[in-house]
Design an enzyme around this catalytic site. Sequence first.
Site, short mmCIF file in Angstrom:
data_model
loop_
_atom_site.label_atom_id
_atom_site.label_comp_id
_atom_site.label_asym_id
_atom_site.label_seq_id
_atom_site.Cartn_x
_atom_site.Cartn_y
_atom_site.Cartn_z
N ALA A 1 -97.26 -12.75 42.59
CA ALA A 1 -96.65 -11.98 43.67
C ALA A 1 -97.62 -11.99 44.85
CB ALA A 1 -96.38 -10.56 43.20
N GLY B 1 -96.92 -13.08 38.70
CA GLY B 1 -95.48 -13.28 38.89
C GLY B 1 -95.08 -14.74 38.72
N GLU C 1 -94.62 -15.16 35.16
CA GLU C 1 -93.42 -14.41 34.80
C GLU C 1 -92.15 -15.14 35.24
OE1 GLU C 1 -95.19 -10.99 36.71
OE2 GLU C 1 -94.91 -9.80 34.89
N GLU D 1 -103.34 -9.87 36.76
CA GLU D 1 -103.14 -8.65 37.56
C GLU D 1 -104.24 -7.63 37.32
OE1 GLU D 1 -100.77 -10.18 35.78
OE2 GLU D 1 -98.89 -10.26 36.90
N1 CAA Z 1 -100.98 -13.50 47.01
C1 CAA Z 1 -101.27 -13.76 48.29
N2 CAA Z 1 -102.02 -14.81 48.66
C2 CAA Z 1 -102.50 -15.61 47.69
C3 CAA Z 1 -102.25 -15.39 46.33
C4 CAA Z 1 -101.43 -14.28 46.00
N3 CAA Z 1 -101.08 -14.00 44.74
N4 CAA Z 1 -102.87 -16.35 45.60
C5 CAA Z 1 -103.49 -17.15 46.49
N5 CAA Z 1 -103.27 -16.71 47.74
C6 CAA Z 1 -103.75 -17.30 48.99
C7 CAA Z 1 -105.24 -17.01 49.16
O1 CAA Z 1 -105.45 -15.73 49.71
C8 CAA Z 1 -105.64 -18.14 50.11
O2 CAA Z 1 -105.20 -17.79 51.41
P1 CAA Z 1 -106.19 -18.02 52.68
O3 CAA Z 1 -106.37 -19.52 52.73
O4 CAA Z 1 -105.41 -17.46 53.82
O5 CAA Z 1 -107.47 -17.31 52.36
C9 CAA Z 1 -104.76 -19.31 49.65
O6 CAA Z 1 -103.67 -18.72 48.92
C10 CAA Z 1 -105.48 -20.27 48.72
O7 CAA Z 1 -106.05 -19.49 47.63
P2 CAA Z 1 -107.63 -19.53 47.26
O8 CAA Z 1 -108.45 -19.88 48.45
O9 CAA Z 1 -107.93 -18.23 46.56
O10 CAA Z 1 -107.65 -20.77 46.24
P3 CAA Z 1 -108.64 -20.99 45.00
O11 CAA Z 1 -108.35 -22.36 44.50
O12 CAA Z 1 -110.04 -20.62 45.37
O13 CAA Z 1 -108.18 -19.92 43.89
C11 CAA Z 1 -106.58 -18.74 42.53
C12 CAA Z 1 -106.92 -20.02 43.32
C13 CAA Z 1 -107.50 -18.61 41.31
C14 CAA Z 1 -105.13 -18.89 42.08
C15 CAA Z 1 -106.76 -17.49 43.46
O14 CAA Z 1 -106.06 -17.73 44.68
C16 CAA Z 1 -106.23 -16.22 42.87
O15 CAA Z 1 -106.90 -15.60 42.05
N6 CAA Z 1 -105.03 -15.79 43.29
C17 CAA Z 1 -104.45 -14.54 42.86
C18 CAA Z 1 -103.91 -14.62 41.45
C19 CAA Z 1 -103.36 -13.27 41.03
O16 CAA Z 1 -104.05 -12.28 40.94
N7 CAA Z 1 -102.03 -13.24 40.78
C20 CAA Z 1 -101.34 -12.01 40.38
C21 CAA Z 1 -100.72 -11.35 41.58
S1 CAA Z 1 -100.04 -9.73 41.22
C22 CAA Z 1 -98.54 -10.01 40.49
O17 CAA Z 1 -98.13 -11.15 40.31
C23 CAA Z 1 -97.77 -8.75 40.09
C24 CAA Z 1 -96.55 -8.96 39.27
O18 CAA Z 1 -96.59 -9.01 38.06
C25 CAA Z 1 -95.22 -8.98 39.91
#
Ligand code: CAA
Length: 259
Positions: free
Chosen positions: A67, A110, A113, A133
């Site tokens: 998400a 998400g 999911e 998460e």
């Molecule tokens: N939401 C918003 N933006 C996101 C994102 C997310 N879930 N995942 C990645 N991005 C964005 C980053 O902020 C980054 O944007 P900028 O270039 O503007 O900084 C871009 O995508 C590229 O990401 P990274 O630079 O972080 O890439 P990476 O290769 O270094 O890392 C990753 C990749 C490990 C996937 C890392 O991006 C990450 O940890 N993402 C979040 C994963 C996460 O926590 N997901 C769960 C979300 S909560 C949820 O899903 C709730 C639910 O159950 C409904």
Amino acid sequence: MSYEFILVYREVAPYVAMIQLNRPKELNALNLQLMGEIRDALLDLDADDSIRAIVITGNDRAFAAGADIKQMAGKTAIDMLKIDQFTTWDTIRKTKKPLIAAVSGFALGGGCELVMHCDMIVASETAQFGQPEINIGVMPGAGGTQRLTKAVGKALAMEMVLTGRFISAEEAKAAGLINKVVPVELYLEEAVKMASACANKSPIAIQLAKESVLKSFDSHLQEGLYFERKNFYLLFATEDQKEGMAAFVEKRAADFKGK
Ligand code: CAA
């Protein structure tokens, strides 16, 4: 119909359509509009007799990294309750035609999911599945605690949900989460093949068979989903959620206080 965050291909093979998530710079982070577009495209394809199976994919680097954290970061529990995003997910789950996920790269939160809302899952060798998460002070909210546990069992589900560890495509296959692992050049082709294998059967038999398999766990699932949802919303009342998501946006480690 025209969409901003997805691409829809109506005939990638006879009777097979494909939806491609298309927010590559954000690793296909699932904002509300993107989820609404997936729902609308599925409703449209589900109603179209010339389509019998649907592939959902992202790109080689990411199916979806979860998400959209930036969209959720400042929200309160009541905001989340009012947005009621999971009604969209419920509609997606009600798609009558077979949904085949073609996954490469990240399928997280998400994203994982959404993959589990699909009926069969083909992954590239580079795919990674996770429910991270917990790292941002919340928990899965779109069925992760329920569907993952049913798919892989308690031990691995607990590990993924409580530690945030990602699992590889091979591990996901061994755990029963996905159907097939193939080299990255082939995951899309294999998913289309799997969709075609459904598309040449009786559409009505397919619809009723799908509905019946889902029925095997849906009655217990509904109760679990409501429980999960309430707890997910409740976490938006914590300082730790604000801290966890702010830390992600600001690219620093989170400092959780248990408040
Ligand atoms: N939401 C918003 N933006 C996101 C994102 C997310 N879930 N995942 C990645 N991005 C964005 C980053 O902020 C980054 O944007 P900028 O270039 O503007 O900084 C871009 O995508 C590229 O990401 P990274 O630079 O972080 O890439 P990476 O290769 O270094 O890392 C990753 C990749 C490990 C996937 C890392 O991006 C990450 O940890 N993402 C979040 C994963 C996460 O926590 N997901 C769960 C979300 S909560 C949820 O899903 C709730 C639910 O159950 C409904």
